[in-house]
Design a protein around this motif. Sequence first.
Motif, short mmCIF file in Angstrom:
data_model
loop_
_atom_site.label_atom_id
_atom_site.label_comp_id
_atom_site.label_asym_id
_atom_site.label_seq_id
_atom_site.Cartn_x
_atom_site.Cartn_y
_atom_site.Cartn_z
N TYR A 66 0.84 -1.20 0.00
CA TYR A 66 0.00 0.00 0.00
C TYR A 66 0.87 1.24 0.00
CZ TYR A 66 -3.73 3.27 1.03
OH TYR A 66 -4.61 4.31 0.96
N ASP A 67 0.63 2.12 -0.96
CA ASP A 67 1.37 3.38 -1.07
C ASP A 67 0.49 4.50 -0.52
OD1 ASP A 67 3.09 5.47 -1.77
OD2 ASP A 67 2.32 5.56 -3.83
N PRO A 68 0.84 5.04 0.66
CA PRO A 68 -0.02 6.06 1.27
C PRO A 68 -0.09 7.37 0.47
CG PRO A 68 1.96 5.68 2.60
CD PRO A 68 1.98 4.70 1.50
N GLU A 69 0.95 7.67 -0.31
CA GLU A 69 0.92 8.92 -1.10
C GLU A 69 -0.16 8.87 -2.17
OE1 GLU A 69 4.63 10.40 -2.57
OE2 GLU A 69 5.66 9.91 -0.70
N SER A 70 -0.22 7.75 -2.90
CA SER A 70 -1.23 7.64 -3.96
C SER A 70 -2.51 6.98 -3.46
CB SER A 70 -0.67 6.82 -5.13
OG SER A 70 -0.40 5.49 -4.72
N GLU A 71 -2.45 6.46 -2.20
CA GLU A 71 -3.59 5.77 -1.60
C GLU A 71 -4.08 4.62 -2.47
OE1 GLU A 71 -6.54 8.68 -0.49
OE2 GLU A 71 -5.27 9.50 1.09
#
Length: 137
Positions: A121-126
């Motif tokens: 999971y990439d929190p920047e791109s959600e």
Amino acid sequence: MAEEKYVIPEEPQYRVPDIRKLQDSDPVIASEIMNPTLIEPILESIAYHEKHKAELSEDGKIPAEQLPSGVPGGVPVLGKDGKVPPEQLPALGGHTAQAEEPENKNLLWIDTANDNIIKFYDPESETWKPVGAVWWR
């Protein structure tokens, strides 16, 4: 020849309170031999560790009641559902294999509905992104 490492005795001659009691009238003349700005932090550190050391149980382990609770490196506090809350799990603290994306964003996800691609999971791109693969021979 002197020993390579100093071995701290089990029962040292002076304990923290004894050393603090040394006065200029003592035979060692404390103000000339001891540097209080160096010795005092060492004594405080020793006293802190003696006060906060854990005792081992008969099985050689630290009893759970002596471990910090709900903090990194400590014993997690279970939620009302009996599970460890996601905020107490380390980042990428495990993996899951399932078709739908998991609620826990700290896991690696093996997307079984998409050729078993491993995702994080990439929190920047959600969004969930595939883990790049590296091949070598």
